[in-house]
Design a protein around this motif. Structure first.
Motif, mmCIF file in Angstrom:
data_model
loop_
_atom_site.group_PDB
_atom_site.id
_atom_site.type_symbol
_atom_site.label_atom_id
_atom_site.label_comp_id
_atom_site.label_asym_id
_atom_site.label_seq_id
_atom_site.Cartn_x
_atom_site.Cartn_y
_atom_site.Cartn_z
ATOM 1 N N ALA A 35 -8.577 2.216 -5.028
ATOM 2 C CA ALA A 35 -8.505 1.221 -3.953
ATOM 3 C C ALA A 35 -7.166 0.484 -4.002
ATOM 4 N N GLU A 36 -6.731 0.132 -5.210
ATOM 5 C CA GLU A 36 -5.440 -0.539 -5.354
ATOM 6 C C GLU A 36 -4.302 0.389 -4.940
ATOM 7 N N MET A 37 -4.377 1.647 -5.346
ATOM 8 C CA MET A 37 -3.361 2.629 -4.970
ATOM 9 C C MET A 37 -3.293 2.765 -3.444
ATOM 10 N N PHE A 38 -4.457 2.827 -2.827
ATOM 11 C CA PHE A 38 -4.542 2.985 -1.376
ATOM 12 C C PHE A 38 -4.004 1.751 -0.656
ATOM 13 N N GLU A 39 -4.431 0.576 -1.079
ATOM 14 C CA GLU A 39 -4.015 -0.657 -0.412
ATOM 15 C C GLU A 39 -2.523 -0.939 -0.573
ATOM 16 N N ARG A 40 -1.998 -0.666 -1.752
ATOM 17 C CA ARG A 40 -0.572 -0.920 -2.011
ATOM 18 C C ARG A 40 0.311 0.243 -1.582
ATOM 19 N N ARG A 41 -0.323 1.351 -1.237
ATOM 20 C CA ARG A 41 0.409 2.570 -0.895
ATOM 21 C C ARG A 41 1.368 2.951 -2.028
#
Length: 195
Positions: A35-41
């Motif tokens: 989720a963090e990877m996705f949100e921060r791209r």
């Protein structure tokens, strides 16, 4: 509002993980990391999901171009497994690894010697061969490297626990221990399965 966005993102991550699993399971820690990877791209979550699908033998799985899965043999990760996943940010490392094991000068002389390349295009051709040729050869031999998906195996079922990087064993171990209550039967903390 931020909580709603986070819940929406974690739901999206879980749905995508579920699409790629056959028998495997995943931790809350992994969902939070994705989720963090996705949100921060900050990375390509889908490259990681492709590797999980390949590990699971999912019908929709793309062939893996990374190194085969390997069990950790040294503490503190002994007994856990890892699978590389590749992203664009690892291009340089893969090219470097390829040419460290192969003689670029010999390869370039052969490749460039076979083509009639004007002198003003020679540097560009050499750079292209170094980067693209090296990457193509490494991926063609399914030896790409990258970061890790760390997981446990029990009874032919993978439990995907966390992500990891080379040299970060202590931090990986802490995240694995954070999964111990979620999967007590795996004995991740070394105290034996819960009764």
């Amino acid at each position: 509002m931020e909580h709603d966005v986070r819940c929406s993102t974690t739901s999206y991550i879980r749905e995508n993980l579920d699409l790629h699993l056959m028998t495997g399971r995943y931790s809350t820690v992994l969902v939070q990391e994705l989720a963090e990877m996705f949100e921060r791209r900050s990375g390509n979550m889908f490259a990681l999901l492709d590797e999980i699908a390949a590990l699971e033998g999912a019908p929709s799985a793309r062939p893996s171009l990374t190194k085969p899965p390997t069990m950790f043999v040294r503490p503190p990760l002994t007994g856990l497994w890892h699978k590389h996943y590749n992203q664009a940010s690892f291009l340089h490392q893969n090219v470097w690894n390829h040419w460290r094991a192969n003689d670029f000068a010999v390869h370039a002389a052969k490749k460039i010697g076979q083509a009639a390349i004007p002198d003003d295009k020679l540097v560009g051709a050499l750079i292209h061969e170094f980067v693209i040729g090296g990457y193509r050869e490494r991926s063609g031999s399914r030896r790409l490297t990258g970061q890790w998906i760390v997981y446990a195996r029990r009874d032919d079922v993978n439990t995907y626990l966390t992500l990891g990087t080379h040299g970060d064993d202590a931090a990986i171990r802490r995240r694995v221990l954070a999964c111990a209550n979620e999967f007590p039967e795996l004995d991740l903390d070394g105290r034996g399965p819960a009764r």
